[in-house]
Scaffold this active site. Sequence first.
Site, PDB file in Angstrom:
ATOM      1  N   GLN A 191      44.318 -73.788   1.298  1.00 57.45           N
ATOM      2  CA  GLN A 191      44.581 -74.191   2.686  1.00 57.45           C
ATOM      3  C   GLN A 191      43.302 -74.560   3.447  1.00 57.45           C
ATOM      4  O   GLN A 191      43.378 -74.901   4.620  1.00 57.45           O
ATOM      5  CB  GLN A 191      45.342 -73.078   3.434  1.00 57.45           C
ATOM      6  CG  GLN A 191      46.671 -72.690   2.830  1.00 57.45           C
ATOM      7  CD  GLN A 191      47.714 -73.805   2.905  1.00 57.45           C
ATOM      8  OE1 GLN A 191      47.529 -74.834   3.566  1.00 57.45           O
ATOM      9  NE2 GLN A 191      48.835 -73.618   2.209  1.00 57.45           N
ATOM     10  N   CYS A 249      56.580 -69.843  -0.430  1.00 53.38           N
ATOM     11  CA  CYS A 249      56.781 -69.233  -1.752  1.00 53.38           C
ATOM     12  C   CYS A 249      57.535 -67.911  -1.641  1.00 53.38           C
ATOM     13  O   CYS A 249      58.109 -67.433  -2.595  1.00 53.38           O
ATOM     14  CB  CYS A 249      55.463 -68.971  -2.439  1.00 53.38           C
ATOM     15  SG  CYS A 249      54.431 -70.406  -2.513  1.00 53.38           S
ATOM     16  N   THR A 280      50.131 -79.885 -24.738  1.00 51.69           N
ATOM     17  CA  THR A 280      49.817 -81.300 -24.565  1.00 51.69           C
ATOM     18  C   THR A 280      49.485 -81.586 -23.106  1.00 51.69           C
ATOM     19  O   THR A 280      50.199 -81.172 -22.200  1.00 51.69           O
ATOM     20  CB  THR A 280      51.019 -82.160 -25.024  1.00 51.69           C
ATOM     21  OG1 THR A 280      51.308 -81.797 -26.369  1.00 51.69           O
ATOM     22  CG2 THR A 280      50.708 -83.637 -24.935  1.00 51.69           C
TER      23      THR A 280
HETATM   24  N1  PMP Z   1      47.660 -70.185  -2.404  1.00 49.86           N
HETATM   25  C1  PMP Z   1      47.925 -70.505  -1.129  1.00 49.86           C
HETATM   26  C2  PMP Z   1      46.984 -70.063  -0.057  1.00 49.86           C
HETATM   27  C3  PMP Z   1      49.069 -71.237  -0.805  1.00 49.86           C
HETATM   28  O1  PMP Z   1      49.319 -71.557   0.460  1.00 49.86           O
HETATM   29  C4  PMP Z   1      49.947 -71.625  -1.848  1.00 49.86           C
HETATM   30  C5  PMP Z   1      51.218 -72.400  -1.535  1.00 49.86           C
HETATM   31  N2  PMP Z   1      52.040 -71.746  -0.609  1.00 49.86           N
HETATM   32  C6  PMP Z   1      49.626 -71.274  -3.153  1.00 49.86           C
HETATM   33  C7  PMP Z   1      48.484 -70.550  -3.399  1.00 49.86           C
HETATM   34  C8  PMP Z   1      50.511 -71.677  -4.312  1.00 49.86           C
HETATM   35  O2  PMP Z   1      50.366 -73.063  -4.514  1.00 49.86           O
HETATM   36  P1  PMP Z   1      51.239 -73.876  -5.582  1.00 49.86           P
HETATM   37  O3  PMP Z   1      52.496 -74.233  -4.886  1.00 49.86           O
HETATM   38  O4  PMP Z   1      50.385 -75.082  -5.891  1.00 49.86           O
HETATM   39  O5  PMP Z   1      51.425 -73.012  -6.760  1.00 49.86           O
END
Ligand code: PMP
Length: 369
Positions: A178, A321, A235
């Site tokens: 970020q 997430c 791959t």
């Molecule tokens: N680290 C941070 C600080 C994030 O904001 C995010 C996405 N929310 C991630 C890791 C995970 O990223 P990705 O979706 O590329 O796995």
Amino acid sequence: MIYFDYTATTKPKKELLELHTRINQEYWCNTEGMYNPGVKAHMLLDKSSQVIIDTLKLKNKKVLFTSGATEANNTAIYGICSGHYNEPKHIITTYLEHASVLNVYKDLEKRGFKVTYLIPNKDGIIDPIDLEKNITNDTILVSVMWVNNIIGTIQQLDKVIEIIKKHPRIKLHVDAVQGFGKILPNFNLNDVDLLTLSGHKLEGLKGTGTLIYNDKLHLSFIKGGHQQDGIRPGTVDLAGCVVMAKTIQLASINIYEKYLDVKKKYEYLVNSLINEQHIILNKSQYSSPYILSITFKNVKGETALHTLEKNNIMVGTGSACNSHSKDQEKTLIYTLEDATLAVNTIRISLSTYTTYEELDLLIKHIKEI
Ligand code: PMP
């Protein structure tokens, strides 16, 4: 759609989508093939790494292409720690970290590692002195993110690096997802042993990411063939690697100009909401202007999110997430005076694409809520 969730993801740039298709059409042979098209594909893979090294002015680093930041974070941490399973060591991280860091530390704790979780202060940052005090002769790894993805606080990585430099045994891992492309670093990327980036946060493609690591490190994570130095066997998705390199190149242009533009919009938003009695703006002197976390005193974050959605305005709550899990607002528990209000929070994220008309609509509807 009026979009205020750029922290969760961004719309891929058309030129990157086209590049992806073109590379898949023109360079579809296996990068390990010993015939000429395979050799050419491998050369393009090497070139993609070099583009990243040159763009970020890296020295003595290697580039590992991954499926995103989650995999890059996992590879960094397990990569360092898996060699110590027989004799678990001490590792340090923060309660601010993304789940793809924090949950790996929790797993290692179960495997016998001693883990210190640094607690953020009310401003949402880690006190570097606290980090220093917790380092022991047994510490091998420290993970501190650059910019938090929920409240947007910027960690004092310059000070963290100063401390880690006194302990050459300790590797520093930084989740820069970020911060990169948004804020000019007040530290040298070369001082970070393991640096995580994600493509889809930077108008690149989902499924693309990078771990930049010291070329002397022997990372071990998943097992398989010898692709990508054996660290990420399988791959190679050459098109994804080429696109990730281009994403980093494009995101590195005019970072400060973009920052100033977003900062103006952030200040406009903050100034329009600062006197509202029913909300709390979760910000401090350490906040990134790309993220504004807002807590309602009497409305659930999810209710506010859907009320805004009815007006075609998309915002986030915590981390995308973790948006379906109950512990999504952990970070806010440390910064809010009243931790029970953590669930009453939405996350607004801004971009250079954000317009003042969009901001006015958002402000109007937040005031209504
Ligand atoms: N680290 C941070 C600080 C994030 O904001 C995010 C996405 N929310 C991630 C890791 C995970 O990223 P990705 O979706 O590329 O796995």
